[in-house]
Design a protein around this motif. Structure first.
Motif, PDB file in Angstrom:
ATOM      1  N   LEU A 432      16.520  -1.740 -21.222  1.00 17.97           N
ATOM      2  CA  LEU A 432      16.866  -1.068 -19.805  1.00 17.97           C
ATOM      3  C   LEU A 432      18.352  -0.348 -20.232  1.00 17.97           C
ATOM      4  O   LEU A 432      19.277  -0.688 -19.897  1.00 17.97           O
ATOM      5  CB  LEU A 432      17.152  -2.321 -18.979  1.00 17.97           C
ATOM      6  CG  LEU A 432      16.071  -3.444 -18.707  1.00 17.97           C
ATOM      7  CD1 LEU A 432      16.327  -4.613 -17.929  1.00 17.97           C
ATOM      8  CD2 LEU A 432      14.921  -2.629 -18.329  1.00 17.97           C
ATOM      9  N   ARG A 433      18.171   0.638 -20.711  1.00 12.48           N
ATOM     10  CA  ARG A 433      19.144   1.393 -21.400  1.00 12.48           C
ATOM     11  C   ARG A 433      19.784   2.370 -20.497  1.00 12.48           C
ATOM     12  O   ARG A 433      19.045   3.291 -19.937  1.00 12.48           O
ATOM     13  CB  ARG A 433      18.841   2.262 -22.838  1.00 12.48           C
ATOM     14  CG  ARG A 433      17.511   3.030 -22.702  1.00 12.48           C
ATOM     15  CD  ARG A 433      17.584   3.401 -24.165  1.00 12.48           C
ATOM     16  NE  ARG A 433      17.269   2.542 -25.152  1.00 12.48           N
ATOM     17  CZ  ARG A 433      16.028   2.142 -25.392  1.00 12.48           C
ATOM     18  NH1 ARG A 433      14.937   2.247 -24.745  1.00 12.48           N
ATOM     19  NH2 ARG A 433      15.686   1.071 -26.380  1.00 12.48           N
ATOM     20  N   ARG A 434      20.976   2.300 -20.498  1.00 10.47           N
ATOM     21  CA  ARG A 434      21.942   3.473 -20.044  1.00 10.47           C
ATOM     22  C   ARG A 434      23.078   3.540 -20.846  1.00 10.47           C
ATOM     23  O   ARG A 434      23.446   2.727 -21.599  1.00 10.47           O
ATOM     24  CB  ARG A 434      22.212   3.226 -18.382  1.00 10.47           C
ATOM     25  CG  ARG A 434      21.233   3.324 -17.699  1.00 10.47           C
ATOM     26  CD  ARG A 434      20.610   4.938 -17.453  1.00 10.47           C
ATOM     27  NE  ARG A 434      19.530   4.923 -16.370  1.00 10.47           N
ATOM     28  CZ  ARG A 434      18.398   4.521 -16.467  1.00 10.47           C
ATOM     29  NH1 ARG A 434      17.859   4.202 -17.843  1.00 10.47           N
ATOM     30  NH2 ARG A 434      17.665   4.835 -15.509  1.00 10.47           N
ATOM     31  N   ARG A 435      23.751   4.741 -20.913  1.00 13.59           N
ATOM     32  CA  ARG A 435      24.853   5.076 -21.704  1.00 13.59           C
ATOM     33  C   ARG A 435      26.177   4.052 -21.515  1.00 13.59           C
ATOM     34  O   ARG A 435      26.934   3.787 -22.216  1.00 13.59           O
ATOM     35  CB  ARG A 435      25.159   6.338 -21.762  1.00 13.59           C
ATOM     36  CG  ARG A 435      26.255   6.714 -22.893  1.00 13.59           C
ATOM     37  CD  ARG A 435      26.753   8.151 -22.997  1.00 13.59           C
ATOM     38  NE  ARG A 435      27.397   8.557 -21.462  1.00 13.59           N
ATOM     39  CZ  ARG A 435      28.598   8.373 -21.246  1.00 13.59           C
ATOM     40  NH1 ARG A 435      29.615   7.829 -22.322  1.00 13.59           N
ATOM     41  NH2 ARG A 435      29.270   8.679 -20.030  1.00 13.59           N
ATOM     42  N   TRP A 436      26.197   3.955 -19.940  1.00 14.78           N
ATOM     43  CA  TRP A 436      27.545   3.227 -19.491  1.00 14.78           C
ATOM     44  C   TRP A 436      27.186   1.655 -20.037  1.00 14.78           C
ATOM     45  O   TRP A 436      26.165   1.153 -20.012  1.00 14.78           O
ATOM     46  CB  TRP A 436      27.746   3.202 -18.210  1.00 14.78           C
ATOM     47  CG  TRP A 436      28.973   2.861 -17.528  1.00 14.78           C
ATOM     48  CD1 TRP A 436      30.129   2.755 -18.307  1.00 14.78           C
ATOM     49  CD2 TRP A 436      29.164   2.528 -16.162  1.00 14.78           C
ATOM     50  NE1 TRP A 436      31.164   2.354 -17.278  1.00 14.78           N
ATOM     51  CE2 TRP A 436      30.614   1.968 -16.290  1.00 14.78           C
ATOM     52  CE3 TRP A 436      28.410   2.224 -14.928  1.00 14.78           C
ATOM     53  CZ2 TRP A 436      30.962   1.606 -14.885  1.00 14.78           C
ATOM     54  CZ3 TRP A 436      28.878   1.710 -14.134  1.00 14.78           C
ATOM     55  CH2 TRP A 436      30.232   1.563 -13.958  1.00 14.78           C
ATOM     56  N   TYR A 437      28.473   0.849 -20.174  1.00 16.40           N
ATOM     57  CA  TYR A 437      28.427  -0.306 -20.604  1.00 16.40           C
ATOM     58  C   TYR A 437      28.067  -1.259 -19.316  1.00 16.40           C
ATOM     59  O   TYR A 437      28.063  -2.616 -19.376  1.00 16.40           O
ATOM     60  CB  TYR A 437      29.570  -0.765 -21.359  1.00 16.40           C
ATOM     61  CG  TYR A 437      30.884  -0.699 -20.520  1.00 16.40           C
ATOM     62  CD1 TYR A 437      31.624  -1.562 -19.644  1.00 16.40           C
ATOM     63  CD2 TYR A 437      31.931   0.668 -20.738  1.00 16.40           C
ATOM     64  CE1 TYR A 437      32.636  -1.246 -18.975  1.00 16.40           C
ATOM     65  CE2 TYR A 437      32.770   0.484 -20.084  1.00 16.40           C
ATOM     66  CZ  TYR A 437      33.406  -0.225 -19.332  1.00 16.40           C
ATOM     67  OH  TYR A 437      34.446  -0.002 -18.520  1.00 16.40           O
ATOM     68  N   HIS A 438      28.156  -0.800 -18.220  1.00 19.69           N
ATOM     69  CA  HIS A 438      27.579  -1.236 -17.127  1.00 19.69           C
ATOM     70  C   HIS A 438      26.150  -0.553 -16.722  1.00 19.69           C
ATOM     71  O   HIS A 438      26.050   0.094 -15.678  1.00 19.69           O
ATOM     72  CB  HIS A 438      28.212  -1.192 -15.704  1.00 19.69           C
ATOM     73  CG  HIS A 438      29.725  -2.142 -15.773  1.00 19.69           C
ATOM     74  ND1 HIS A 438      30.802  -1.725 -15.623  1.00 19.69           N
ATOM     75  CD2 HIS A 438      29.659  -3.309 -16.399  1.00 19.69           C
ATOM     76  CE1 HIS A 438      31.753  -2.600 -15.761  1.00 19.69           C
ATOM     77  NE2 HIS A 438      30.992  -3.654 -16.342  1.00 19.69           N
ATOM     78  N   PRO A 439      25.043  -0.707 -17.401  1.00 17.59           N
ATOM     79  CA  PRO A 439      23.886  -0.101 -17.329  1.00 17.59           C
ATOM     80  C   PRO A 439      23.352  -0.584 -15.730  1.00 17.59           C
ATOM     81  O   PRO A 439      23.234  -1.641 -15.589  1.00 17.59           O
ATOM     82  CB  PRO A 439      22.799  -0.432 -18.314  1.00 17.59           C
ATOM     83  CG  PRO A 439      23.789  -1.703 -18.900  1.00 17.59           C
ATOM     84  CD  PRO A 439      24.931  -1.305 -18.699  1.00 17.59           C
ATOM     85  N   GLN A 440      23.022   0.542 -14.905  1.00 15.38           N
ATOM     86  CA  GLN A 440      22.600   0.068 -13.500  1.00 15.38           C
ATOM     87  C   GLN A 440      21.077  -0.283 -13.301  1.00 15.38           C
ATOM     88  O   GLN A 440      20.832  -0.326 -12.125  1.00 15.38           O
ATOM     89  CB  GLN A 440      23.264   1.153 -12.711  1.00 15.38           C
ATOM     90  CG  GLN A 440      24.516   1.349 -12.689  1.00 15.38           C
ATOM     91  CD  GLN A 440      25.287   2.809 -11.996  1.00 15.38           C
ATOM     92  OE1 GLN A 440      24.883   3.939 -12.560  1.00 15.38           O
ATOM     93  NE2 GLN A 440      25.985   2.407 -10.945  1.00 15.38           N
ATOM     94  N   LEU A 441      20.512  -0.356 -14.470  1.00 15.48           N
ATOM     95  CA  LEU A 441      19.193  -1.035 -14.212  1.00 15.48           C
ATOM     96  C   LEU A 441      18.989  -2.361 -14.439  1.00 15.48           C
ATOM     97  O   LEU A 441      18.787  -3.095 -15.270  1.00 15.48           O
ATOM     98  CB  LEU A 441      18.284  -0.470 -15.522  1.00 15.48           C
ATOM     99  CG  LEU A 441      17.635   1.012 -15.353  1.00 15.48           C
ATOM    100  CD1 LEU A 441      17.071   1.412 -16.660  1.00 15.48           C
ATOM    101  CD2 LEU A 441      16.716   1.066 -14.306  1.00 15.48           C
TER     102      LEU A 441
END
Length: 634
Positions: A432-441
């Motif tokens: 469930l990847r996003r670049r931010w360390y709070h991935p919003q997925l």
């Protein structure tokens, strides 16, 4: 207004205004009238854990506690049951009522003392789940992808939500306040400590993972669900573990961590700290005066407070357990889910080793706090952070302690499973990847951990699958590794399987080419493949001995259980090599941990060279293959 400073006489006057009869005083607590209610009030009071709108755990003894005048007789009535006791010398009292079945019909609880009666309304009986962890668990629904869609449809009167205010030790806290708590991270106040009915208005500040979990479990089980969010951003595993438990752990990394904190506490001088702050304050004022800058009145006063020092750190060992879990201790619950790990990834492999030792004990401590040694406990593995791993930067992106935290979480799950624990759960979130360390997925993560709960705790094991594909065995062959899994696996997009890396004795990992093992031919002579067996090879690794999978904070990895199951293969490895010694020999024989900035740079440079060498070799292979094709076509 600061929490816990609401004048007691005003609260008493408010309660007196709600007299129901000349002889009985009923304490009603409508949500809109609550500003700040202290953790422990004067006279007869009940723990703030017990309120109007709450959910009590079904089918388990109901423990209720609070405070009254020493020796005062206290009687609690609920669901036709009654229990009495006398308050002790320190004002505390506790009663236990018999278990009752689930009920979606609102009921009242009466807590009667010598001169007044407290009335708690609209109480349901169902299942209570505790949420724990740091900011990725705490991350509220209003800020995640598709959060608004969930909010406008969050009309669930039988889901009740409670967010526990931040609290910390080192002393054990007996309760928590009901207050508007300031958040430095979000720059505003959040109302915490109140049980609320789930509506589009109240749910926006609830943990997104917790909300989706509650929604799924409630709709499938058709029983009321209570969610208690006891998470706090920026926290470590040791702060969620009782200090006495940490002291008893016989591991060098844990002992070193405690020794470091002990030294900081011993060296802390609050008076010297105050004098230093006063001197700095005077210097600032003098500088501003010389520069002709105006000084607001509220900036003129010198500091006068003595700060607590290291024990005031929310990550001081045991602090969050003492301040946020201990106030819940003794409550009957159905289980807990936990999502944490980021802040333990800052000390390299030393921090990982400590995490590996502490995390299982933390789980056992929570189970003990809720008086259930086999309490269901679901682990959500550490989420993604940073730019994606690709084949071009593959080796460089393997150097990150967060990956090892994720692997330690999975290993903890395996250890409990292998010991026969049927109430431990695990889900991956690395895809469930996003670049931010709070991935919003966050919504898919909540869905996954809900599947575990529904399958293992609510009787849906035939309809819902939750376990990730699991490694059965590893076989070293000439030039390859053979992995046997417990289920068929594939890339959900039917492409090449990616995410495995292999290494030989030199500890130089490279991305592996993956094919299914052959299992013979069919009646037409066509090759048949075993989708439970994977063969790993690499032209860069002639004699592989170990593998790693999803070894990146934002990993290049796509292996899942075959079918529409959304069950990723977990981050894991077959080696036990410290990250500071991969590849072998970069820092010589004397590796000092944690690494200096210079040593980190040396390892990263070595890994970049590995990536470069592989790309050059792959390019050369393409050129040679093209040349051979041209020769054949002449």
């Amino acid at each position: 207004m600061k929490p816990n400073f609401w004048p007691c006489f005003f609260l008493t006057a408010f309660l007196f205004a709600t007299l129901l009869t000349p002889t009985a005083l009923a304490q009603r607590m409508p949500r809109e009238d609550v500003v700040d209610v202290p953790a422990i009030g004067e006279g007869l009071c009940v723990s703030n854990l017990f309120q109007t709108n709450m959910v009590l755990q079904r089918d388990k003894a109901i423990k209720v506690w609070g405070w009254a005048d020493p020796g005062e007789q206290v009687t609690v009535e609920f669901a036709g049951e009654r229990a009495s006791t006398k308050a002790g010398k320190n004002r505390d009292w506790k009663v236990t009522l018999p278990a009752v079945p689930a009920s979606g019909s609102p009921q009242q609880m009466f807590v009667q003392g010598k001169e007044k009666t407290l009335v708690l309304d609209n109480i349901l009986v169902g299942d209570v789940w505790v949420l724990g962890g740091q900011s990725n668990m705490e991350f509220e629904l209003a800020k995640v992808e598709n959060g608004n869609l969930e909010m406008i449809s969050a009309n669930f009167p039988k889901i009740r939500i409670l967010t526990v205010p931040y609290g910390q030790g080192p002393e054990i806290k007996q309760g928590f306040a009901r207050l508007h708590e300031w958040s430095d991270w979000f720059g505003r106040h959040f109302r915490k400590g109140d049980w609320d009915v789930c509506t589009p208005e109240t749910v926006r500040e609830l943990s997104a993972i917790g909300y989706v979990f509650a929604r799924r479990v409630h709709k499938a089980s058709n029983v009321p669900i209570g969610i208690i969010d006891a998470s706090r951003g920026g926290t470590t595993v040791e702060t969620w573990t009782p200090m006495d438990v940490l002291r008893a752990i016989d591991s060098e990394p844990t002992k070193a961590m405690l020794a470091r904190f002990d030294k900081e506490v011993a060296q802390w001088d609050p008076q010297a700290d105050l004098e230093k702050r006063i001197a700095n304050h005077r210097q600032r004022l003098e500088k501003q005066t010389k520069e002709g800058k105006p000084i607001p009145d509220d900036r003129k006063q010198e500091p006068s407070d003595l700060r607590p020092g290291p024990i005031g750190n929310h990550n001081y060992p045991g602090n969050c357990f003492a301040g946020m879990i201990a106030p819940l201790e003794g409550l009957s619950v159905r289980g807990a889910i936990f999502h944490q790990g980021y802040n333990n990834a800052f000390d390299g492999s030393v921090g990982v080793e400590m995490y590996r030792d502490v995390f299982p004990e933390m789980i056992r401590s929570w189970r003990q706090a809720f008086a259930e040694p086999e309490m269901p406990f679901g682990i959500l593995a550490l989420c993604t952070d940073g730019y994606p791993q690709t084949r071009d930067n593959y080796c460089e992106k393997m150097f990150n302690a967060g990956i090892e935290i994720r692997a330690a979480q999975y290993q903890t799950f395996l250890d409990f499973c292998n010991a026969g624990d049927v109430n431990i759960g695990f889900v991956s979130t690395h895809d469930l990847r996003r670049r931010w360390y709070h991935p919003q997925l966050k919504l898919p993560a909540g869905e996954r951990i809900a599947r575990w709960a529904l399958a293992t705790q609510y009787g849906f094991e035939r309809e819902v699958q939750w376990k990730p594909p699991m490694l059965v065995s590893l076989e070293r062959r000439d030039g390859s590794l053979l992995l046997r899994l417990d289920t068929d696996v594939s890339d959900p997009e039917d492409g090449a399987i990616q995410g495995f890396a292999i290494a030989g004795e030199d500890r130089k990992f490279h991305p592996a080419d993956v094919v299914y093992a052959e299992k013979g031919t069919d009646d037409r002579g066509r090759l048949q493949y075993d989708r439970k067996q994977l063969v790993l090879t690499s032209s860069m690794v002639p004699n592989p001995i170990h593998f790693r999978y999803a070894w990146g904070r934002n990993p290049l990895a796509n292996l899942q259980a075959t079918g529409n199951k959304d069950l990723p293969f977990a981050t894991q490895r077959s080696d036990d090599w410290p990250m500071e010694e991969v590849p072998l020999g970069v820092l010589g024989d004397n590796v000092i941990r944690p690494l200096s900035r210079s040593d980190r740079s040396k390892i990263i440079q070595a890994l970049r060279e590995q990536d470069r060498d592989r790309r050059l070799k792959e390019a050369q292979q393409v050129i040679e293959a093209k040349g051979e094709t041209e020769l054949l076509n002449r």
